[in-house]
Design a protein around this motif. Structure first.
Motif, PDB file in Angstrom:
ATOM      1  N   UNK A 106      60.993  54.103  38.105  1.00 47.10           N
ATOM      2  CA  UNK A 106      59.795  53.698  38.798  1.00 47.10           C
ATOM      3  C   UNK A 106      58.775  53.257  37.745  1.00 47.10           C
ATOM      4  N   UNK A 107      58.279  52.053  37.899  1.00 47.88           N
ATOM      5  CA  UNK A 107      57.259  51.533  37.003  1.00 47.88           C
ATOM      6  C   UNK A 107      55.901  52.097  37.411  1.00 47.88           C
ATOM      7  N   UNK A 108      55.088  52.404  36.421  1.00 48.75           N
ATOM      8  CA  UNK A 108      53.741  52.901  36.703  1.00 48.75           C
ATOM      9  C   UNK A 108      52.739  52.155  35.841  1.00 48.75           C
ATOM     10  N   UNK A 109      51.560  52.030  36.355  1.00 50.56           N
ATOM     11  CA  UNK A 109      50.422  51.496  35.614  1.00 50.56           C
ATOM     12  C   UNK A 109      49.323  52.537  35.703  1.00 50.56           C
ATOM     13  N   UNK A 110      48.564  52.681  34.643  1.00 48.20           N
ATOM     14  CA  UNK A 110      47.514  53.691  34.592  1.00 48.20           C
ATOM     15  C   UNK A 110      46.158  53.017  34.414  1.00 48.20           C
ATOM     16  N   UNK A 111      45.205  53.498  35.209  1.00 50.56           N
ATOM     17  CA  UNK A 111      43.828  52.999  35.134  1.00 50.56           C
ATOM     18  C   UNK A 111      42.878  54.189  35.175  1.00 50.56           C
ATOM     19  N   UNK A 112      41.730  54.068  34.555  1.00 48.84           N
ATOM     20  CA  UNK A 112      40.701  55.083  34.779  1.00 48.84           C
ATOM     21  C   UNK A 112      40.257  55.013  36.241  1.00 48.84           C
ATOM     22  N   UNK A 113      39.926  56.150  36.823  1.00 48.58           N
ATOM     23  CA  UNK A 113      39.484  56.187  38.223  1.00 48.58           C
ATOM     24  C   UNK A 113      38.299  55.256  38.454  1.00 48.58           C
ATOM     25  N   UNK A 114      37.423  55.148  37.469  1.00 51.65           N
ATOM     26  CA  UNK A 114      36.235  54.298  37.606  1.00 51.65           C
ATOM     27  C   UNK A 114      36.604  52.835  37.832  1.00 51.65           C
ATOM     28  N   UNK A 115      37.779  52.410  37.355  1.00 50.52           N
ATOM     29  CA  UNK A 115      38.214  51.032  37.576  1.00 50.52           C
ATOM     30  C   UNK A 115      38.432  50.766  39.057  1.00 50.52           C
ATOM     31  N   UNK A 116      38.952  51.752  39.786  1.00 55.05           N
ATOM     32  CA  UNK A 116      39.134  51.586  41.233  1.00 55.05           C
ATOM     33  C   UNK A 116      37.791  51.390  41.914  1.00 55.05           C
ATOM     34  N   UNK A 117      36.795  52.132  41.477  1.00 50.10           N
ATOM     35  CA  UNK A 117      35.473  52.047  42.099  1.00 50.10           C
ATOM     36  C   UNK A 117      34.762  50.752  41.712  1.00 50.10           C
ATOM     37  N   UNK A 118      34.844  50.399  40.435  1.00 45.84           N
ATOM     38  CA  UNK A 118      34.076  49.255  39.931  1.00 45.84           C
ATOM     39  C   UNK A 118      34.804  47.919  40.009  1.00 45.84           C
ATOM     40  N   UNK A 119      36.133  47.925  39.884  1.00 47.08           N
ATOM     41  CA  UNK A 119      36.892  46.667  39.821  1.00 47.08           C
ATOM     42  C   UNK A 119      38.201  46.781  40.605  1.00 47.08           C
ATOM     43  N   UNK A 120      38.101  46.966  41.918  1.00 52.01           N
ATOM     44  CA  UNK A 120      39.319  47.117  42.733  1.00 52.01           C
ATOM     45  C   UNK A 120      40.278  45.946  42.522  1.00 52.01           C
ATOM     46  N   UNK A 121      39.743  44.783  42.223  1.00 57.91           N
ATOM     47  CA  UNK A 121      40.588  43.599  42.070  1.00 57.91           C
ATOM     48  C   UNK A 121      41.547  43.722  40.896  1.00 57.91           C
ATOM     49  N   UNK A 122      41.315  44.633  39.961  1.00 55.14           N
ATOM     50  CA  UNK A 122      42.293  44.831  38.896  1.00 55.14           C
ATOM     51  C   UNK A 122      43.312  45.893  39.235  1.00 55.14           C
ATOM     52  N   UNK A 123      43.001  46.786  40.178  1.00 52.81           N
ATOM     53  CA  UNK A 123      43.918  47.874  40.512  1.00 52.81           C
ATOM     54  C   UNK A 123      44.926  47.451  41.582  1.00 52.81           C
ATOM     55  N   UNK A 124      44.454  46.911  42.680  1.00 50.39           N
ATOM     56  CA  UNK A 124      45.341  46.637  43.816  1.00 50.39           C
ATOM     57  C   UNK A 124      46.471  45.655  43.519  1.00 50.39           C
ATOM     58  N   UNK A 125      46.268  44.597  42.737  1.00 52.08           N
ATOM     59  CA  UNK A 125      47.407  43.721  42.422  1.00 52.08           C
ATOM     60  C   UNK A 125      48.524  44.436  41.661  1.00 52.08           C
ATOM     61  N   UNK A 126      48.177  45.473  40.903  1.00 51.98           N
ATOM     62  CA  UNK A 126      49.205  46.225  40.160  1.00 51.98           C
ATOM     63  C   UNK A 126      50.173  46.923  41.098  1.00 51.98           C
TER      64      UNK A 126
END
Length: 155
Positions: free
Chosen positions: A1-21
């Protein structure tokens, strides 16, 4: 299973970088003040749960038909089982299978994870003969003191 890791703040501030992943990976959201979170598409989550359920039930069927084979399968995947005494090994395999089956049926796998961690810790104690001897006793109680039970009402 491939995973990508982001700081939680990225979800709040820049959803456009999280959801495409989520197109080709699960996303781990790292939080500083709490346990990390995992985001995944529901189809992949449902497939994972169905696969786990099938695997757990299949292993349960094998264990009922041939306990020795189930122990061999667990010993292959959990080499630390060899440190447990034979009776404890059987008890461990039984408990882990029961917890895994219950977790696969309900989706609650934390009890299985907790039992796995506890049994591994127990096996690690047995791997040290001196520590095992000391923990099995006898214990020197010459300097022990009686202690009142907490919450006991006086008089």
């Amino acid at each position: 299973m491939a995973t990508r890791t982001f700081p939680f703040s990225t979800l709040i501030n820049k959803q456009t970088s999280v959801f495409p992943a989520l197109e080709d990976a699960e996303v781990i959201l790292e939080r500083r003040d709490a346990e990390n979170l995992v985001l995944m598409r529901s189809g992949r989550f449902e497939a994972m749960v169905k696969g786990l359920s099938l695997a757990a039930r299949s292993l349960g069927i094998i264990a009922k038909a041939n306990r020795t084979l189930a122990e061999e399968v667990f010993a292959e995947e959990l080499p630390w089982l060899t440190w447990l005494p034979a009776d404890a090994r059987r008890e461990c395999v039984t408990e882990l299978l029961d917890q895994l089956l219950a977790g696969a049926d309900t989706g609650l796998l934390l009890p299985f994870s907790r039992a796995l961690r506890e049994w591994q810790s127990t096996a690690e104690v047995y791997s040290d003969p001196e520590l095992t001897r000391r923990l099995l006793g006898p214990f020197d109680t010459s300097e022990a003191a009686d202690v009142e039970r907490p919450g006991r009402a006086d008089g």
